[in-house]
Design an enzyme around this catalytic site. Sequence first.
Site, PDB file in Angstrom:
ATOM      1  N   GLY A  45       0.828  -1.200   0.000  1.00 48.79           N
ATOM      2  CA  GLY A  45       0.000   0.000   0.000  1.00 48.79           C
ATOM      3  C   GLY A  45       0.862   1.249   0.000  1.00 48.79           C
ATOM      4  O   GLY A  45       2.036   1.212   0.382  1.00 48.79           O
ATOM      5  N   GLN A  50       2.803   9.882   1.735  1.00 49.96           N
ATOM      6  CA  GLN A  50       4.140   9.266   1.754  1.00 49.96           C
ATOM      7  C   GLN A  50       5.027   9.709   0.598  1.00 49.96           C
ATOM      8  O   GLN A  50       6.245   9.521   0.652  1.00 49.96           O
ATOM      9  CB  GLN A  50       4.019   7.737   1.697  1.00 49.96           C
ATOM     10  N   CYS A  94       6.281  -0.706   7.026  1.00 43.60           N
ATOM     11  CA  CYS A  94       5.855   0.466   6.261  1.00 43.60           C
ATOM     12  C   CYS A  94       7.026   0.958   5.427  1.00 43.60           C
ATOM     13  O   CYS A  94       8.159   1.003   5.906  1.00 43.60           O
ATOM     14  CB  CYS A  94       5.414   1.559   7.237  1.00 43.60           C
ATOM     15  N   LEU A  95       6.759   1.340   4.178  1.00 43.54           N
ATOM     16  CA  LEU A  95       7.822   1.838   3.311  1.00 43.54           C
ATOM     17  C   LEU A  95       8.437   3.127   3.862  1.00 43.54           C
ATOM     18  O   LEU A  95       9.577   3.458   3.540  1.00 43.54           O
ATOM     19  CB  LEU A  95       7.274   2.087   1.890  1.00 43.54           C
ATOM     20  N   HIS A 136      -3.953   0.866   7.958  1.00 42.31           N
ATOM     21  CA  HIS A 136      -2.596   1.421   7.921  1.00 42.31           C
ATOM     22  C   HIS A 136      -2.520   2.617   6.966  1.00 42.31           C
ATOM     23  O   HIS A 136      -1.973   3.672   7.314  1.00 42.31           O
ATOM     24  CB  HIS A 136      -1.626   0.308   7.493  1.00 42.31           C
ATOM     25  N   GLU A 137      -3.078   2.461   5.765  1.00 46.09           N
ATOM     26  CA  GLU A 137      -2.991   3.531   4.767  1.00 46.09           C
ATOM     27  C   GLU A 137      -3.877   4.726   5.121  1.00 46.09           C
ATOM     28  O   GLU A 137      -3.493   5.879   4.909  1.00 46.09           O
ATOM     29  CB  GLU A 137      -3.346   3.003   3.370  1.00 46.09           C
ATOM     30  N   HIS A 140      -2.137   6.901   7.474  1.00 47.65           N
ATOM     31  CA  HIS A 140      -1.177   7.817   6.834  1.00 47.65           C
ATOM     32  C   HIS A 140      -1.863   9.124   6.439  1.00 47.65           C
ATOM     33  O   HIS A 140      -1.284  10.206   6.558  1.00 47.65           O
ATOM     34  CB  HIS A 140      -0.599   7.197   5.550  1.00 47.65           C
TER      35      HIS A 140
HETATM   36 NI    NI Z   1       2.932   2.780   5.605  1.00 45.58          NI
END
Ligand code: NI
Length: 171
Positions: A45, A50, A94-95, A136-137, A140
């Site tokens: 995701g 981000q 997470c990226l 999670h997304e 963000h």
């Molecule tokens: Ni993330």
Amino acid sequence: MELKILTFPDRFLKTKASPVTDIDGSLQKLIDDMAETMYRAPGVGLAAIQVGVDKSLLIYDINPSDDDQRRLRVLINPRIVTSEGEILSENEGCLSVPDFRADVKRAERILVEAVDREGRPLRFEAEGLPAIVLQHEIDHLDGTLFIDRISALKRQMYARRIKKKMRSGNE
Ligand code: NI
């Protein structure tokens, strides 16, 4: 075009996304670029915040590494209407939080409303992994990272490790 993914402790990651008001060509280009970036990472995701864009937009795909199973999903202005139950999201990552994983408590089932990239309204239930990815997304887009949902002690340990790494990188 691949986009740069911001990483902790970049303060932009604390930004609360603004609602998307126009689904225009530049938004479609952003979605395509975000997809390229997510698949290249690879990740399940990616939220616009981000990649440094203050817009309520996320993409996800729970099979990013499998070309045959890939299915890109795009949610614009997503919101969790109801949530129920509790599951432990094991080893969440997470990226934007490199080299760190932790268990996070998440709702087991959620009802989500959003708009797709063609502007059509969506309303659906998600359970298990897709529900975890969506929570999670959507976090963000609210300026929240998964490390904000773990113990302060674990978060501080990670923050110290990153600061140390940044210092040694700057020398
Ligand atoms: Ni993330």
